[in-house]
Design a protein around this motif. Structure first.
Motif, short mmCIF file in Angstrom:
data_model
loop_
_atom_site.label_atom_id
_atom_site.label_comp_id
_atom_site.label_asym_id
_atom_site.label_seq_id
_atom_site.Cartn_x
_atom_site.Cartn_y
_atom_site.Cartn_z
N THR A 199 0.85 -1.18 0.00
CA THR A 199 0.00 0.00 0.00
C THR A 199 0.89 1.24 0.00
O THR A 199 1.77 1.39 0.87
N VAL B 222 0.92 5.36 0.14
CA VAL B 222 0.11 6.48 0.60
C VAL B 222 0.69 7.79 0.06
O VAL B 222 1.87 8.09 0.25
N ARG C 251 -4.39 9.97 -1.77
CA ARG C 251 -5.01 8.65 -1.90
C ARG C 251 -4.09 7.55 -1.38
O ARG C 251 -2.91 7.79 -1.10
N GLU C 252 -4.66 6.35 -1.28
CA GLU C 252 -3.90 5.14 -1.02
C GLU C 252 -4.07 4.21 -2.20
O GLU C 252 -5.17 4.06 -2.73
N SER D 229 -3.21 0.23 -3.48
CA SER D 229 -2.75 -1.07 -3.00
C SER D 229 -2.73 -2.10 -4.12
O SER D 229 -3.54 -2.05 -5.05
#
Length: 531
Positions: free
Chosen positions: A418, A420, A424-425, A427
């Motif tokens: 993930t 960051v 936003r994130e 994954s």
């Protein structure tokens, strides 16, 4: 083409032959390390550099080392290597911490005997034709308290030998657990208590910002009157000026030093003081130790250049030869996960979180983490690798966190990355199948099963009809062949993704045609090193 290694210091012929026997092209020039200009001229030809202490691996030298992958130091100390510069360059720095452990520990014990019985001064007096038997009154070691600062490999051997001499051994080491201390038969204490109780103090720690002048003027003044201090570890651990004053005042009864803050030590404040034993950095100077470290560094460098095994590295997690065989596909997966996230991330990265699940959590997590970072950092720095990437991440202030957990799903093990950013994130997860091939198994929380190819295309869209036809038709009509096509969605009518494995990179105008359809929220070509 065979890897090429330069030996620029005096290593044994047996060690040089190890390189040759392993199929490595080696140049043995044992005096070249003293000529920094000539060394800089030729270093660009080599994949590996084997040294002792004469060769100085500086940032300036590394600027010329465009092919260098590994520096191997035959011995423990790497003060002659700029490790930060090597890391930024992506060069692994190895040493041989175990080849001279016994030799250095024995020297510390010998120095302790020498200062306890004033052997050097008594010998010099006797050689001068004097017979000053009453002048050299010594002390026994039996029953005395030995304070060991640093109970690691060498310090642990000293503890064992001292216990054999019937000494009471106390140790200060922040990394020494109570269980290990009990097993060693030593009493674990804080530094303050060690200073107050010890009849002899011996140091066995590396020189770091935390240990520099660990025996400062303030700490030396806290020692027991009549203490004797032995340093066979690194120069700079003891405030030599303060020690000299305490020796003159009689608070410290004697000292035995093999290492000094400035070396070669042709002048030193401790020289010519009574009951001070000095040797010229002889801790590792036995025939056995010199041969052992030379053979060890040749084996380590050969293993890395031929198999990728990393042993005793100072700027990268170690990976044994056995681990390298098992971890190869997982290292590749980690790199692909990082590469995927890096190619899709256009903003500054604030944090990187990596989850290791199931059998992935049982692997060398530190090495896998550096592979993920390398995959990410390569997108903005093509020369980034598993050595340099953590340095780049640190310089950028990126917070890196790892988590391990037992098996939690249908896969025996997987990794989830993930990334960051301020907005936003993102994954992505992957695993390695039984065929040894890495696979992407989840993107944005959407389950997929995608083989990783050199040329790929990633799209996001709302789950509506016509996506497959548009992708296939547009690519096909423009001569772009699809090798593998994977789709996934969160829920019917919600977010959907497509990941295509292509034979060739799609031209920019074809990508624009896809964007112009208005069906896609994102159209991103991706490239992966699958070799």
């Amino acid at each position: 083409m065979a890897p090429k290694v330069l030996v620029s210091d005096k290593l044994s012929e047996t060690a040089v032959q190890i390189f040759r026997d392993r199929g490595i092209d080696v140049d043995f020039m044992p005096d070249l390390g003293k000529d920094k200009d000539k060394l800089a001229e030729v270093i660009g030809q080599y994949d590996g550099l084997a040294i002792r202490s004469a060769t100085k691996v500086t940032e300036k030298l590394l600027e010329h080392a465009d092919n260098l992958k590994v520096v191997g130091r035959a011995g423990i100390g790497t003060d002659n290597v700029d490790k930060d510069a090597a890391s930024r360059k992506g060069v692994i720095v190895m040493n041989t911490p175990f080849g001279n452990m016994i030799t250095t520990a024995e020297h510390a014990i010998a120095m302790m005997f020498a200062v306890a019985r004033q052997i050097p001064e008594a010998s010099a007096s006797t050689h001068a034709g004097k017979w000053e038997k009453s002048k050299f009154m010594g002390v026994e070691l039996t029953g005395k308290t030995l304070g060991v600062i640093g109970a690691g490999n060498i310090g642990g051997i000293v503890c064992d030998r001292a216990r054999g001499l019937k000494m009471k051994v106390i140790a200060y080491d922040p990394f020494l657990g109570q269980e290990k201390a009990d097993k060693m038969g030593v009493e674990k204490v804080e530094l303050e208590e060690l200073l107050k109780r010890s009849d002899f103090i011996t140091l066995h720690v590396p020189l770091t910002d935390q240990t520099r002048k660990i025996l400062s003027k303030e700490n030396l003044e806290k020692t027991k009157k009549g203490v004797r201090i032995i340093n066979c570890a690194r120069g700079g651990l003891v405030d030599e000026e303060a020690l000299a004053e305490l020796l003159k005042s009689g608070h410290v009864a004697g000292a035995a030093f093999d290492v000094f803050a400035e070396e070669p030590a042709t002048e030193n404040v401790l020289f010519n003081l009574p009951n001070v034993v000095c040797t010229p950095h002889l801790g590792a100077s036995t025939t056995e130790a010199q041969e052992n470290v030379a053979l060890q560094v040749a084996e380590q460098m050969s293993n890395y250049l031929l198999t990728g095994a990393v042993e005793n590295a100072l700027n990268m997690p170690s990976v044994t030869a056995e681990e390298a065989k098992v971890m190869g596909p997982w290292i590749k997966l980690a790199s692909h996960l990082g590469g995927f996230a890096g190619q899709l991330t256009d903003e500054p990265i604030e944090a990187i979180n990596i989850l290791f699940d199931g059998n992935a959590a049982e692997l060398n997590v530190a090495a896998l983490t550096t592979a993920v970072l390398a995959g990410i950092m390569k997108q903005t720095n093509p020369d980034a690798n598993m050595v340099s990437a953590p340095v780049v991440a640190k310089e950028r202030g990126i917070d890196i966190a790892t988590t391990t957990q037992t098996k939690s799903g249908i896969f025996d093990g997987y990794m989830k990355l993930t990334v960051v950013t301020p907005t936003r994130e993102r994954s992505i997860a992957g695993t390695v199948f039984s065929d040894g091939k890495p696979r992407f198994i989840q993107i944005k929380g959407i389950n997929i099963d995608a083989e990783v190819g050199e040329h790929m295309l990633y799209t996001t869209n709302k789950d509506v009809p016509g996506i497959i036809g548009t992708l296939g038709g547009t690519l096909g009509s423009n001569g772009v062949n699809i090798a593998n096509f994977t789709l996934g969605r969160s829920h019917q009518g919600k977010d959907a993704i497509a990941l295509l494995y292509l034979d060739d990179q799609p031209p920019a105008d074809v990508l624009q045609k896809l964007k112009d359809t208005g069906l896609f929220l994102q159209v991103r070509p991706l490239q992966f090193d699958v070799a």
